[in-house]
Design an enzyme around this catalytic site. Structure first.
Site, PDB file in Angstrom:
ATOM      1  N   ARG A   1      37.527  45.239  46.200  1.00 50.44           N
ATOM      2  CA  ARG A   1      38.534  44.334  46.755  1.00 50.44           C
ATOM      3  C   ARG A   1      39.905  44.603  46.128  1.00 50.44           C
ATOM      4  O   ARG A   1      40.926  44.685  46.818  1.00 50.44           O
ATOM      5  CB  ARG A   1      38.080  42.898  46.504  1.00 50.44           C
ATOM      6  CG  ARG A   1      38.985  41.801  47.016  1.00 50.44           C
ATOM      7  CD  ARG A   1      38.285  40.462  46.775  1.00 50.44           C
ATOM      8  NE  ARG A   1      39.137  39.319  47.085  1.00 50.44           N
ATOM      9  CZ  ARG A   1      39.287  38.822  48.305  1.00 50.44           C
ATOM     10  NH1 ARG A   1      38.686  39.384  49.339  1.00 50.44           N
ATOM     11  NH2 ARG A   1      40.049  37.779  48.509  1.00 50.44           N
TER      12      ARG A   1
ATOM     13  N   HIS B   1      43.445  35.068  51.151  1.00 49.68           N
ATOM     14  CA  HIS B   1      44.005  34.207  50.111  1.00 49.68           C
ATOM     15  C   HIS B   1      44.644  32.975  50.745  1.00 49.68           C
ATOM     16  O   HIS B   1      45.419  33.086  51.694  1.00 49.68           O
ATOM     17  CB  HIS B   1      45.059  34.966  49.298  1.00 49.68           C
ATOM     18  CG  HIS B   1      44.488  36.032  48.419  1.00 49.68           C
ATOM     19  ND1 HIS B   1      45.225  37.074  47.912  1.00 49.68           N
ATOM     20  CD2 HIS B   1      43.218  36.207  47.945  1.00 49.68           C
ATOM     21  CE1 HIS B   1      44.456  37.841  47.169  1.00 49.68           C
ATOM     22  NE2 HIS B   1      43.239  37.339  47.182  1.00 49.68           N
TER      23      HIS B   1
ATOM     24  N   HIS C   1      33.979  43.095  43.078  1.00 54.31           N
ATOM     25  CA  HIS C   1      35.394  42.781  43.228  1.00 54.31           C
ATOM     26  C   HIS C   1      36.302  43.988  42.980  1.00 54.31           C
ATOM     27  O   HIS C   1      37.460  43.987  43.413  1.00 54.31           O
ATOM     28  CB  HIS C   1      35.786  41.639  42.286  1.00 54.31           C
ATOM     29  CG  HIS C   1      36.085  40.361  42.998  1.00 54.31           C
ATOM     30  ND1 HIS C   1      35.191  39.781  43.877  1.00 54.31           N
ATOM     31  CD2 HIS C   1      37.184  39.559  43.002  1.00 54.31           C
ATOM     32  CE1 HIS C   1      35.731  38.667  44.366  1.00 54.31           C
ATOM     33  NE2 HIS C   1      36.935  38.518  43.850  1.00 54.31           N
TER      34      HIS C   1
ATOM     35  N   TYR D   1      48.884  41.026  42.471  1.00 55.39           N
ATOM     36  CA  TYR D   1      48.859  42.461  42.706  1.00 55.39           C
ATOM     37  C   TYR D   1      50.230  43.103  42.560  1.00 55.39           C
ATOM     38  O   TYR D   1      50.333  44.321  42.439  1.00 55.39           O
ATOM     39  CB  TYR D   1      48.286  42.753  44.096  1.00 55.39           C
ATOM     40  CG  TYR D   1      46.824  42.399  44.188  1.00 55.39           C
ATOM     41  CD1 TYR D   1      45.865  43.225  43.626  1.00 55.39           C
ATOM     42  CD2 TYR D   1      46.406  41.221  44.798  1.00 55.39           C
ATOM     43  CE1 TYR D   1      44.519  42.887  43.677  1.00 55.39           C
ATOM     44  CE2 TYR D   1      45.068  40.877  44.858  1.00 55.39           C
ATOM     45  CZ  TYR D   1      44.132  41.721  44.296  1.00 55.39           C
ATOM     46  OH  TYR D   1      42.815  41.377  44.345  1.00 55.39           O
TER      47      TYR D   1
ATOM     48  N   LYS E   1      36.361  31.155  51.696  1.00 50.17           N
ATOM     49  CA  LYS E   1      36.265  29.983  50.838  1.00 50.17           C
ATOM     50  C   LYS E   1      36.718  28.723  51.579  1.00 50.17           C
ATOM     51  O   LYS E   1      37.604  28.770  52.424  1.00 50.17           O
ATOM     52  CB  LYS E   1      37.140  30.172  49.594  1.00 50.17           C
ATOM     53  CG  LYS E   1      36.613  31.216  48.608  1.00 50.17           C
ATOM     54  CD  LYS E   1      37.529  31.268  47.389  1.00 50.17           C
ATOM     55  CE  LYS E   1      37.000  32.246  46.353  1.00 50.17           C
ATOM     56  NZ  LYS E   1      37.905  32.317  45.162  1.00 50.17           N
TER      57      LYS E   1
ATOM     58  N   ARG F   1      34.694  39.460  49.954  1.00 44.26           N
ATOM     59  CA  ARG F   1      34.016  38.876  48.802  1.00 44.26           C
ATOM     60  C   ARG F   1      32.504  38.990  49.012  1.00 44.26           C
ATOM     61  O   ARG F   1      32.028  39.060  50.143  1.00 44.26           O
ATOM     62  CB  ARG F   1      34.401  37.410  48.632  1.00 44.26           C
ATOM     63  CG  ARG F   1      35.902  37.150  48.452  1.00 44.26           C
ATOM     64  CD  ARG F   1      36.145  35.661  48.336  1.00 44.26           C
ATOM     65  NE  ARG F   1      37.560  35.325  48.140  1.00 44.26           N
ATOM     66  CZ  ARG F   1      38.399  35.012  49.124  1.00 44.26           C
ATOM     67  NH1 ARG F   1      37.968  35.007  50.387  1.00 44.26           N
ATOM     68  NH2 ARG F   1      39.658  34.707  48.871  1.00 44.26           N
TER      69      ARG F   1
END
Length: 206
Positions: A154, A177, A151, A186, A79, A55
């Site tokens: 990614r 994630h 992104h 995905y 995150k 990211r």
């Protein structure tokens, strides 16, 4: 009164990922001028996006101490203070080394990537610095990308891993994630695999 059954509709929120093609990503990477400090920095950033699917804020947060050269790994700050350790691909390591040795300005700031203009310091968290680094090489390479953000690299990595047989769990681990539901997005991209699982429509004459 008769009624026809409703046709199932699938939510597209969040929308399907839009990924840059490997060929276009490579054009952007190759278009960085390795004779300049700016080109060395931008190439290293693009390789981190393309090879590890990081990211933007993770790249901004990198410090010099996050490069573990002995183990060949990178400490990624994701995150929610979630950290993960990712292997450093050879071309990524070479690009970062080239930037550190020939391109990175002298500064007391410990961030790995620095601004090219004064004040010489790390990028401001929450800024669009990585987006700008992506847009200029794409424009130079005359690439008609799905969009101009970081992104798309990614998403491209996730799709490529899926096509090569990686599980959703493995993809989620690389991308950082926290929830399997995020990675399951995905699965909708791998249309060829999903088609083989679809049962025939009732009454199909095949």
């Amino acid at each position: 009164m008769t009624a026809a059954p409703s046709v199932a509709t699938w939510a597209t929120t969040p929308p399907l990922p839009r990924a840059i093609s490997p060929e276009h990503a490579q054009l952007a990477i190759d278009g960085c001028d390795r004779r300049t400090s700016l080109g060395l920095r931008d190439r290293a950033v693009l390789l981190l996006l393309a090879r590890l699917g990081l990211r933007a804020h993770e790249i901004i947060a990198f410090t010099l101490d996050d490069c573990d050269w002995d183990s060949g790994c990178l400490h990624v700050h994701g995150k929610g203070r979630h950290e993960r350790l990712l292997p450093m691909p050879a071309d990524v390591g070479e690009a970062i080394t080239a930037y550190l040795s020939r391109g990175r300005p002298g500064s007391e700031d410990r961030h790995l990537f620095l601004r090219s203009l004064a004040p010489i310091r790390g990028f401001k968290p929450g800024s669009d610095a990585i987006g700008s680094i992506v847009r200029y090489p794409l424009r130079r390479a005359k690439v008609d990308a799905p969009h101009s953000g970081s992104h798309q690299f990614r998403h491209a990595l996730a799709v490529r891993m899926l096509e090569c047989g990686a599980s959703l769990v493995e993809i989620g681990d690389v991308l950082g994630h926290r929830s399997p539901q995020t990675t399951s997005l995905y699965a909708r991209v791998d249309i060829s695999s999903l088609r083989s699982l679809a049962p025939p429509w009732p009454g199909d004459a095949r």
